[in-house]
Scaffold this motif. Sequence first.
Motif, PDB file in Angstrom:
ATOM      1  N   ILE A  12       0.407  -1.259  -0.104  1.00  0.00           N
ATOM      2  CA  ILE A  12      -0.032  -0.141  -0.099  1.00  0.00           C
ATOM      3  C   ILE A  12       0.746   1.586   0.112  1.00  0.00           C
ATOM      4  N   ASP A  13       0.916   2.128  -0.681  1.00  0.00           N
ATOM      5  CA  ASP A  13       1.465   3.528  -0.753  1.00  0.00           C
ATOM      6  C   ASP A  13       3.334   3.760  -1.504  1.00  0.00           C
ATOM      7  N   GLY A  14       3.226   1.851  -1.680  1.00  0.00           N
ATOM      8  CA  GLY A  14       4.449   2.115  -1.409  1.00  0.00           C
ATOM      9  C   GLY A  14       5.669   1.610   0.207  1.00  0.00           C
ATOM     10  N   LYS A  15       4.493   1.766   0.504  1.00  0.00           N
ATOM     11  CA  LYS A  15       5.148   1.221   2.263  1.00  0.00           C
ATOM     12  C   LYS A  15       4.758   0.278   2.793  1.00  0.00           C
ATOM     13  N   TYR A  16       3.647  -0.184   2.556  1.00  0.00           N
ATOM     14  CA  TYR A  16       2.946  -1.044   3.688  1.00  0.00           C
ATOM     15  C   TYR A  16       2.168  -2.086   2.759  1.00  0.00           C
ATOM     16  N   ARG A  17       3.460  -3.231   3.607  1.00  0.00           N
ATOM     17  CA  ARG A  17       2.980  -4.333   3.102  1.00  0.00           C
ATOM     18  C   ARG A  17       1.568  -5.045   3.672  1.00  0.00           C
ATOM     19  N   VAL A  18       0.651  -5.280   3.286  1.00  0.00           N
ATOM     20  CA  VAL A  18      -0.702  -6.145   4.457  1.00  0.00           C
ATOM     21  C   VAL A  18      -0.248  -7.828   4.284  1.00  0.00           C
TER      22      VAL A  18
END
Length: 91
Positions: A12-18
């Motif tokens: 997500i948004d190049g920052k957060y891995r779900v």
Amino acid sequence: MAGTIELKGTLIDGKYRVTGVLGRGGMGTVFRATHEVSLVPIALKLLHPRFAARAEYRAQFVAEARKAGRVVHEHTARVLYVGEMQDGSIY
């Protein structure tokens, strides 16, 4: 944004891995995620696409995050960031 079932593994948004789902509500879903650089686990709330498309719901989401961000307590999650992705999704 894709359906919540399909988001596991998504960046997500190049920052957060779900990594999973923590809970679902009327306006959004809260995901378990990990910050890609620091590897810190986080909770990430994503506004449902049908609400993200409407300015009044987006404003309400941001206002909620601002209010929650002022709460500092050891038993309360901190709001660290509010962002918008290129597809209009807001988290």
